[in-house]
Design a protein around this motif. Structure first.
Motif, PDB file in Angstrom:
ATOM      1  N   ALA A 231       0.848  -1.190   0.000  1.00 22.33           N
ATOM      2  CA  ALA A 231       0.000   0.000   0.000  1.00 22.33           C
ATOM      3  C   ALA A 231       0.879   1.235   0.000  1.00 22.33           C
ATOM      4  CB  ALA A 231      -0.905   0.011   1.220  1.00 22.33           C
ATOM      5  N   THR A 232       0.370   2.298  -0.620  1.00 18.98           N
ATOM      6  CA  THR A 232       1.046   3.588  -0.567  1.00 18.98           C
ATOM      7  C   THR A 232       0.053   4.648  -0.143  1.00 18.98           C
ATOM      8  OG1 THR A 232       2.528   5.094  -1.772  1.00 18.98           O
ATOM      9  CG2 THR A 232       0.637   4.258  -2.989  1.00 18.98           C
ATOM     10  N   LEU A 233       0.502   5.569   0.662  1.00 18.57           N
ATOM     11  CA  LEU A 233      -0.359   6.631   1.161  1.00 18.57           C
ATOM     12  C   LEU A 233      -0.866   7.496   0.005  1.00 18.57           C
ATOM     13  CD1 LEU A 233      -1.418   8.353   3.606  1.00 18.57           C
ATOM     14  CD2 LEU A 233       0.740   9.618   3.443  1.00 18.57           C
ATOM     15  N   PHE A 234      -2.161   7.818   0.046  1.00 11.13           N
ATOM     16  CA  PHE A 234      -2.738   8.709  -0.959  1.00 11.13           C
ATOM     17  C   PHE A 234      -3.465   9.866  -0.267  1.00 11.13           C
ATOM     18  CE2 PHE A 234      -5.565  10.030  -4.446  1.00 11.13           C
ATOM     19  CZ  PHE A 234      -4.637  10.125  -5.466  1.00 11.13           C
ATOM     20  N   GLY A 235      -2.834  10.435   0.726  1.00 17.56           N
ATOM     21  CA  GLY A 235      -3.319  11.682   1.288  1.00 17.56           C
ATOM     22  C   GLY A 235      -4.320  11.542   2.414  1.00 17.56           C
ATOM     23  N   THR A 236      -4.595  12.694   3.037  1.00 14.46           N
ATOM     24  CA  THR A 236      -5.540  12.774   4.144  1.00 14.46           C
ATOM     25  C   THR A 236      -6.551  13.877   3.869  1.00 14.46           C
ATOM     26  OG1 THR A 236      -4.155  14.350   5.368  1.00 14.46           O
ATOM     27  CG2 THR A 236      -3.808  11.982   5.806  1.00 14.46           C
ATOM     28  N   ALA A 237      -7.668  13.812   4.578  1.00 12.24           N
ATOM     29  CA  ALA A 237      -8.719  14.814   4.408  1.00 12.24           C
ATOM     30  C   ALA A 237      -9.552  14.897   5.674  1.00 12.24           C
ATOM     31  CB  ALA A 237      -9.612  14.474   3.215  1.00 12.24           C
ATOM     32  N   ILE A 277      -3.560   0.139   8.240  1.00 14.42           N
ATOM     33  CA  ILE A 277      -3.620  -0.317   6.857  1.00 14.42           C
ATOM     34  C   ILE A 277      -2.864  -1.636   6.667  1.00 14.42           C
ATOM     35  CG2 ILE A 277      -3.035   0.223   4.462  1.00 14.42           C
ATOM     36  CD1 ILE A 277      -5.316   1.927   5.516  1.00 14.42           C
ATOM     37  N   GLU A 278      -1.615  -1.702   7.086  1.00 17.43           N
ATOM     38  CA  GLU A 278      -0.810  -2.903   6.830  1.00 17.43           C
ATOM     39  C   GLU A 278      -1.367  -4.152   7.516  1.00 17.43           C
ATOM     40  OE1 GLU A 278       3.238  -1.888   7.683  1.00 17.43           O
ATOM     41  OE2 GLU A 278       3.302  -0.327   6.133  1.00 17.43           O
ATOM     42  N   PRO A 279      -1.793  -4.092   8.804  1.00 11.11           N
ATOM     43  CA  PRO A 279      -2.414  -5.292   9.397  1.00 11.11           C
ATOM     44  C   PRO A 279      -3.707  -5.705   8.700  1.00 11.11           C
ATOM     45  CG  PRO A 279      -1.740  -3.753  11.103  1.00 11.11           C
ATOM     46  CD  PRO A 279      -1.598  -3.036   9.799  1.00 11.11           C
ATOM     47  N   THR A 280      -4.457  -4.726   8.204  1.00 10.04           N
ATOM     48  CA  THR A 280      -5.690  -5.056   7.484  1.00 10.04           C
ATOM     49  C   THR A 280      -5.374  -5.784   6.190  1.00 10.04           C
ATOM     50  OG1 THR A 280      -6.846  -3.154   8.433  1.00 10.04           O
ATOM     51  CG2 THR A 280      -7.762  -4.092   6.415  1.00 10.04           C
ATOM     52  N   LEU A 281      -4.389  -5.316   5.445  1.00  8.23           N
ATOM     53  CA  LEU A 281      -4.007  -6.015   4.215  1.00  8.23           C
ATOM     54  C   LEU A 281      -3.518  -7.424   4.514  1.00  8.23           C
ATOM     55  CD1 LEU A 281      -2.124  -3.335   2.062  1.00  8.23           C
ATOM     56  CD2 LEU A 281      -4.552  -3.921   2.094  1.00  8.23           C
ATOM     57  N   ALA A 282      -2.729  -7.575   5.581  1.00  4.00           N
ATOM     58  CA  ALA A 282      -2.230  -8.900   5.942  1.00  4.00           C
ATOM     59  C   ALA A 282      -3.374  -9.840   6.314  1.00  4.00           C
ATOM     60  CB  ALA A 282      -1.238  -8.788   7.096  1.00  4.00           C
ATOM     61  N   GLU A 283      -4.350  -9.329   7.062  1.00  3.97           N
ATOM     62  CA  GLU A 283      -5.496 -10.147   7.466  1.00  3.97           C
ATOM     63  C   GLU A 283      -6.330 -10.545   6.257  1.00  3.97           C
ATOM     64  OE1 GLU A 283      -7.743 -12.246  10.259  1.00  3.97           O
ATOM     65  OE2 GLU A 283      -5.845 -11.174  10.557  1.00  3.97           O
ATOM     66  N   MET A 284      -6.523  -9.624   5.315  1.00  7.88           N
ATOM     67  CA  MET A 284      -7.301  -9.944   4.125  1.00  7.88           C
ATOM     68  C   MET A 284      -6.583 -10.987   3.269  1.00  7.88           C
ATOM     69  SD  MET A 284     -10.050  -8.296   4.592  1.00  7.88           S
ATOM     70  CE  MET A 284     -10.867  -8.572   3.027  1.00  7.88           C
ATOM     71  N   ARG A 285      -5.266 -10.885   3.157  1.00 12.87           N
ATOM     72  CA  ARG A 285      -4.516 -11.915   2.415  1.00 12.87           C
ATOM     73  C   ARG A 285      -4.655 -13.270   3.092  1.00 12.87           C
ATOM     74  NH1 ARG A 285      -0.462  -8.054   2.425  1.00 12.87           N
ATOM     75  NH2 ARG A 285       0.793  -9.279   3.873  1.00 12.87           N
ATOM     76  N   ALA A 339      -4.262  -2.243  -9.806  1.00 12.72           N
ATOM     77  CA  ALA A 339      -5.216  -3.248 -10.283  1.00 12.72           C
ATOM     78  C   ALA A 339      -4.517  -4.524 -10.733  1.00 12.72           C
ATOM     79  CB  ALA A 339      -6.050  -2.680 -11.425  1.00 12.72           C
ATOM     80  N   ARG A 340      -3.289  -4.403 -11.231  1.00  9.34           N
ATOM     81  CA  ARG A 340      -2.548  -5.547 -11.762  1.00  9.34           C
ATOM     82  C   ARG A 340      -1.554  -6.123 -10.759  1.00  9.34           C
ATOM     83  NH1 ARG A 340      -3.609  -5.350 -17.354  1.00  9.34           N
ATOM     84  NH2 ARG A 340      -4.512  -3.366 -17.973  1.00  9.34           N
ATOM     85  N   GLY A 341      -1.606  -5.642  -9.499  1.00  7.60           N
ATOM     86  CA  GLY A 341      -0.702  -6.167  -8.489  1.00  7.60           C
ATOM     87  C   GLY A 341       0.711  -5.654  -8.606  1.00  7.60           C
ATOM     88  N   ASP A 342       0.884  -4.485  -9.218  1.00  8.77           N
ATOM     89  CA  ASP A 342       2.214  -3.933  -9.481  1.00  8.77           C
ATOM     90  C   ASP A 342       2.185  -2.436  -9.198  1.00  8.77           C
ATOM     91  OD1 ASP A 342       4.816  -3.616 -10.286  1.00  8.77           O
ATOM     92  OD2 ASP A 342       4.377  -3.674 -12.432  1.00  8.77           O
ATOM     93  N   LEU A 343       2.030  -2.077  -7.930  1.00  2.98           N
ATOM     94  CA  LEU A 343       1.850  -0.699  -7.506  1.00  2.98           C
ATOM     95  C   LEU A 343       3.049   0.160  -7.893  1.00  2.98           C
ATOM     96  CD1 LEU A 343      -0.077   1.135  -5.859  1.00  2.98           C
ATOM     97  CD2 LEU A 343       1.227   0.488  -3.827  1.00  2.98           C
ATOM     98  N   ASP A 344       2.786   1.286  -8.519  1.00  2.28           N
ATOM     99  CA  ASP A 344       3.837   2.215  -8.954  1.00  2.28           C
ATOM    100  C   ASP A 344       3.762   3.470  -8.081  1.00  2.28           C
ATOM    101  OD1 ASP A 344       5.687   3.780 -10.195  1.00  2.28           O
ATOM    102  OD2 ASP A 344       4.670   3.886 -12.135  1.00  2.28           O
ATOM    103  N   GLU A 345       4.527   3.482  -6.988  1.00  2.00           N
ATOM    104  CA  GLU A 345       4.481   4.599  -6.051  1.00  2.00           C
ATOM    105  C   GLU A 345       5.029   5.887  -6.673  1.00  2.00           C
ATOM    106  OE1 GLU A 345       6.365   3.513  -2.437  1.00  2.00           O
ATOM    107  OE2 GLU A 345       5.112   1.738  -2.130  1.00  2.00           O
ATOM    108  N   ARG A 346       5.806   5.785  -7.736  1.00  4.59           N
ATOM    109  CA  ARG A 346       6.352   6.969  -8.391  1.00  4.59           C
ATOM    110  C   ARG A 346       5.260   7.814  -9.029  1.00  4.59           C
ATOM    111  NH1 ARG A 346      10.208   3.895 -12.381  1.00  4.59           N
ATOM    112  NH2 ARG A 346       8.196   2.812 -12.556  1.00  4.59           N
ATOM    113  N   ALA A 347       4.097   7.234  -9.238  1.00  6.83           N
ATOM    114  CA  ALA A 347       2.994   7.973  -9.862  1.00  6.83           C
ATOM    115  C   ALA A 347       2.311   8.925  -8.889  1.00  6.83           C
ATOM    116  CB  ALA A 347       1.964   6.986 -10.426  1.00  6.83           C
TER     117      ALA A 347
END
Length: 449
Positions: A231-237, A277-285, A339-347
């Protein structure tokens, strides 16, 4: 039927659209992508503008879209809840990527259907979408993963819920255990209010509720783009849920938002990613339901530390409008990689500024709304400052006139050096729009403690 609808729509500002033939899977790393966006709100209008700006986007379609989206995408009249129709549309277009805006098609399994046809889709599977589709599921996951959240109990029987409620007393939070468009939560200060909320919830067949302790403190929304493993952070609000100034009245789908959250810091963002976020992703996997898409974390910053309020499995509305006003990266590259399992954090890149989104709501919202009122002054609002963007939601064309067609009608977004400047610009613009009976919050941009 879909082919004829596309022909009737016209190009709607698309670049280089030459028909409906598939361009091939190999193009997704290049600049010839056909993208289908699902939804019709101001969130989708903001997404459409950002996707269309990507050098990778050759053709953008939206189902069903709205008059504003039609300026950057070809709109096709297939409703977001029509999973069969959307699957057929994606196949007809030869879509290289489908971006799902609202939660309903996610919970109904649209992504599963698309992936089974080898069509990439940004959004979670139905199994992973339970993080929003069932509040009880999420609370149980938090208990297993050690994610901080309020003490709770969940019930699928009204009598049992009432018994627990009367033993526990008020104040208490009553949550409908399912999708409720941001309106399924009652913070009850008195027992009779809580009882009414429980009875209302169980008036629906197959209902269930979550009863949880009340937490206190400011709320913060954090967004993370996920590819199933990372996962990569995409801001706060910060959002403004209640209908009236000063946070009074019933909850709504959202009356405004600012970004970034004024209490966000790098240390807090890192903590939220690591402990939520990270524990949630691990639990879902571990459950066999890896999460791909955007994970929207709502937390309360309590005196004891951050505590989870809810997860959503899509961009928030109006938070998305505020976030994307600051975004300076390639949204299509980011969402396609996830979507393809290849997150590009540079974007992911941000402009060093703040943003404010103010929502115009139709007469009667969030109750029964009146439709068909003429919208005037929109061009004047856009011209009020170069950073102002007008994003359509509940609008439609009646001949040459733009009229209201839903509860939340428009979002006006502006940026500035800080939240105060951004909010002044957004509210000055909104003051120029004229719609009979419509209302908006004048305090969006104020910092709540």
């Amino acid at each position: 039927m879909i082919q004829s609808a596309l022909t009737a729509q016209g190009s709607c500002g698309l670049r280089g659209v030459a028909g409906l033939g598939r361009t091939g899977r190999s193009c997704y790393r290049g600049v010839a992508m056909k993208v289908l966006l699902i939804g019709s709100g101001a969130r989708e209008h903001a997404l459409a503008e950002a996707l269309a700006a990507s050098p990778r986007c050759d053709a953008l379609y939206c189902a069903p879209g709205n008059p504003g989206i039609a300026s950057v995408a070809r709109c096709v009249p297939v409703e977001a809840s029509n999973v069969e129709g959307l699957v057929e549309l994606a196949r007809s277009l030869g879509a290289d990527l489908v971006v799902v805006g609202p939660e309903v098609p996610l919970v109904l399994g649209l992504v599963d259907r698309l992936v089974a046809l080898d069509i990439a889709a940004f959004g979670p599977s139905a199994a992973a979408a339970r993080l929003e589709g069932s509040k009880g599921f999420t609370k149980d996951l938090c208990a297993r993963a050690g994610i901080p959240t309020a003490a709770y109990a969940r019930f699928d029987d009204e009598a049992d819920a009432m018994e627990h409620l009367r033993a526990r007393g008020a104040p208490i939070v009553v949550k409908v255990d399912g999708l409720a468009a941001g309106k399924g939560v009652v913070v009850a200060g008195e027992l009779d209010e809580a009882e009414r909320a429980v009875r209302a919830a169980f008036a629906e067949p197959g209902a269930a509720v979550v009863l949880e302790d009340v937490m206190t403190g400011p709320e913060l929304s954090l967004f993370a783009i996920c590819d199933g493993a990372r996962a990569t952070l995409f801001g706060t609000a910060m959002d403004y849920k209640r209908v009236g100034d000063g946070d009074v009245g019933p909850n709504t789908g959202g009356m405004g938002a600012i970004s970034p959250h004024p209490l966000a810091s790098e240390a807090l963002e890192r903590d939220l990613m690591e402990r939520f976020i990270e524990p949630t992703l691990a639990e879902m996997r571990a459950m066999g339901a890896p999460f791909r898409g955007v994970l929207y974390l709502g937390v309360m910053l309590t005196p004891e530390g951050p505590m989870l309020l809810e997860y959503n499995v899509r961009f928030g509305d109006p938070e998305c409008q505020a976030l994307l006003a600051r975004f300076d990266g390639d949204l299509l590259a980011l969402l396609d990689g996830a979507a393809r399992g290849d997150l590009d954090e540079r974007a992911v890149r941000w402009r060093d500024e703040a943003s404010c989104c103010v929502v115009l709501a139709a007469s009667g919202y969030p109750g029964k709304v009146r439709a068909g009122d003429v919208i005037e002054g929109l061009e004047d609002a856009r011209a009020s400052h170069p950073t102002v963007r007008a994003l359509h939601a509940g609008t439609r064309l009646d001949g040459a006139r733009l009229v209201t067609a839903g509860g939340r009608v428009l979002s006006l977004v502006a940026t500035g050096a800080d939240v105060a400047e951004a909010s002044r610009r957004a509210k000055d613009a909104m003051g120029r729009v004229r719609v009979e009976g419509a209302h908006w919050r004048r305090d969006v941009g104020s910092i709540r403690g």
